[in-house]
Design an enzyme around this catalytic site. Sequence first.
Site, mmCIF file in Angstrom:
data_model
loop_
_atom_site.group_PDB
_atom_site.id
_atom_site.type_symbol
_atom_site.label_atom_id
_atom_site.label_comp_id
_atom_site.label_asym_id
_atom_site.label_seq_id
_atom_site.Cartn_x
_atom_site.Cartn_y
_atom_site.Cartn_z
ATOM 1 C CB SER A 22 -9.281 21.875 -6.256
ATOM 2 O OG SER A 22 -8.171 22.390 -6.975
ATOM 3 C CG ASN A 109 3.176 24.777 -2.961
ATOM 4 O OD1 ASN A 109 2.344 24.128 -3.599
ATOM 5 N ND2 ASN A 109 4.224 24.220 -2.385
ATOM 6 C CB THR A 154 -32.794 42.105 30.878
ATOM 7 O OG1 THR A 154 -33.628 42.084 32.039
ATOM 8 C CG2 THR A 154 -32.288 43.518 30.632
ATOM 9 C CG HIS A 155 -33.041 37.743 32.210
ATOM 10 N ND1 HIS A 155 -32.047 36.815 32.453
ATOM 11 C CD2 HIS A 155 -32.646 38.881 32.827
ATOM 12 C CE1 HIS A 155 -31.098 37.381 33.199
ATOM 13 N NE2 HIS A 155 -31.433 38.632 33.435
ATOM 14 C CB SER A 276 -48.929 27.729 6.300
ATOM 15 O OG SER A 276 -49.382 26.411 6.327
ATOM 16 C CE LYS A 282 -48.188 29.459 10.482
ATOM 17 N NZ LYS A 282 -47.616 29.309 11.781
ATOM 18 C CG ASN A 284 -45.218 30.879 8.360
ATOM 19 O OD1 ASN A 284 -45.852 31.174 9.374
ATOM 20 N ND2 ASN A 284 -45.485 29.806 7.635
ATOM 21 C CD GLU A 289 -39.011 30.777 10.644
ATOM 22 O OE1 GLU A 289 -39.588 30.322 11.635
ATOM 23 O OE2 GLU A 289 -39.449 30.618 9.492
ATOM 24 C CE1 TYR A 316 -0.916 24.079 -0.813
ATOM 25 C CE2 TYR A 316 0.090 21.981 -1.419
ATOM 26 C CZ TYR A 316 -0.991 22.854 -1.440
ATOM 27 O OH TYR A 316 -2.155 22.497 -2.081
ATOM 28 C CE LYS A 324 -8.477 25.835 -3.613
ATOM 29 N NZ LYS A 324 -7.397 25.918 -2.619
HETATM 30 N N1 ARG Z 1 -4.901 23.105 -5.999
HETATM 31 C C1 ARG Z 1 -3.908 23.368 -5.015
HETATM 32 C C2 ARG Z 1 -4.530 24.009 -3.781
HETATM 33 O O1 ARG Z 1 -5.574 24.530 -3.885
HETATM 34 C C3 ARG Z 1 -2.872 24.299 -5.545
HETATM 35 C C4 ARG Z 1 -1.525 24.072 -4.955
HETATM 36 C C5 ARG Z 1 -1.071 22.729 -5.337
HETATM 37 N N2 ARG Z 1 0.267 22.500 -4.963
HETATM 38 C C6 ARG Z 1 0.804 21.266 -4.945
HETATM 39 N N3 ARG Z 1 2.005 21.170 -4.617
HETATM 40 N N4 ARG Z 1 0.107 20.212 -5.264
HETATM 41 O O2 ARG Z 1 -3.999 23.971 -2.720
#
Ligand code: ARG
Length: 468
Positions: A22, A109, A154-155, A276, A282, A284, A289, A316, A324
């Site tokens: 990650s 964790n 309204t509407h 455009s 135009k 826009n 948007e 966990y 994330k």
């Molecule tokens: N990269 C992990 C996460 O974002 C961190 C915690 C990992 N813990 C584990 N027991 N593998 O959740």
Amino acid sequence: MALRDGRFENPVSESFGRINPSIHVDRRLFKEDIRGSIAYAGALGKNKIISREEEALIVGGLSEIEKEIEEGGFPFSEEDEDIHMNVERRLFEKIGEAAYKLHTGRSRNEQIVLDEMLYLKKATSELDRSLKATVSAALGAAKGCVEVVVPSYTHLRRAQPASLAHLFLAYCHPLQRARERCSDYWKRLDRMPLGSGAVAGSALGIDRAYLADKLGFSGITENSIDAVSTRDFILEFVWICAEACTTLSRISEDLIILSSEEFGFLRLPDGFCTTSSLMPQKANPDALELVRGKSSRVTAALVSLFTLLKGLPYSYDRDLQEDKEPMFDAADTTLSVLGVVKGIFEGLKVNEERIKLAVEGSGDLIFATDVADWLVRRGIPFREAHRTVGKIVGFAVKEKKGLRELSVGEYRRFCGLFDESVYDLFDYRRSVDSHDVPGGTAFTRVREQIGTLEKALKRGEDLGAGSH
Ligand code: ARG
């Protein structure tokens, strides 16, 4: 030394290796991670689990690593999975054995929860500041058009005359409420999780109050299982973002409609329009948007988090690593669209001529409710008044006349109470001013609202001032 070497003989398989890391996402948390580790080294030192020399070595190494990452020279490695392991590995490269003591009694964790909480404190305070700036900009636009009378809708059909400022203020209130949500949310976010260990709490008697104080939290989490399992603190943040973006999306829709050639009430600042590639005339409203379009990502982030969490056993689980991206995306997107809407309010132009044409071109029918209220003031039950005026409107439309063009005699055909004073009703400013209740569109009430909002904007210091 890879973490798995103790337990396994083989490295992770290639296919697993592709989804395991990650670091490409959580490297954004390096400052929070290092800050947490420095505090944790202090707690270990305080409890004599490491010596003061080792603590100093660790803190020095971590500070160097922070600088390396900031300057772009840090050797990130996917093999080390995440930001926590990358920092630990690098620390070992820098200071040797002492690096491996940093993790004493601590689990990733809890570490990831701390990092996310620290990040969200920063993001919430930025969100609050950005909401404030956008509300100020919309409020500035409102102040410039208190006396501009527009049809309210309204509407998406003409309803009653109202101050244009009243509409702009209607945009301010939900954004101001989002700020209130930020400060309420803050109370729940402000609980330090370290000391929870992997799930059961620390076995080393870590001083959690010391850690909370060092890390700028006003309290600690109360249950180690809860602390490493729950992500309600992310859900709540993303919910605030999703709600704010939904509001911004509706505001965008209004501004797109009101600035269209058909309405022409407003002109968007050039810097927020595109032309455009084919049609040179135009202008826009792409910026608005995109605000509308991007709000869907934030709602999607919320849904993806709910889906991620539902059905997860306590405590966990590795699924949680997926929390994330939606968190960052919600924060980034919300901050960027808030900036766009702010800029648009700052440069918005009101076309009073077009507005006047629209108000006066509404054939006086926009006063129908005022006529019904007139009858009510003379003792007619509202439902009956409503029916009577409905018939008058039907008659006027059939005769191709405006309400002010009907004679008293014609009015009397529908109700004997009518007299000359009914014509006084056909005045836009009078109609607006007759809605004189707190929260109504009467000019004085609109000014009152502006005053209250201005006071609310001035009140209070920045969220988390001094704690990060
Ligand atoms: N990269 C992990 C996460 O974002 C961190 C915690 C990992 N813990 C584990 N027991 N593998 O959740």
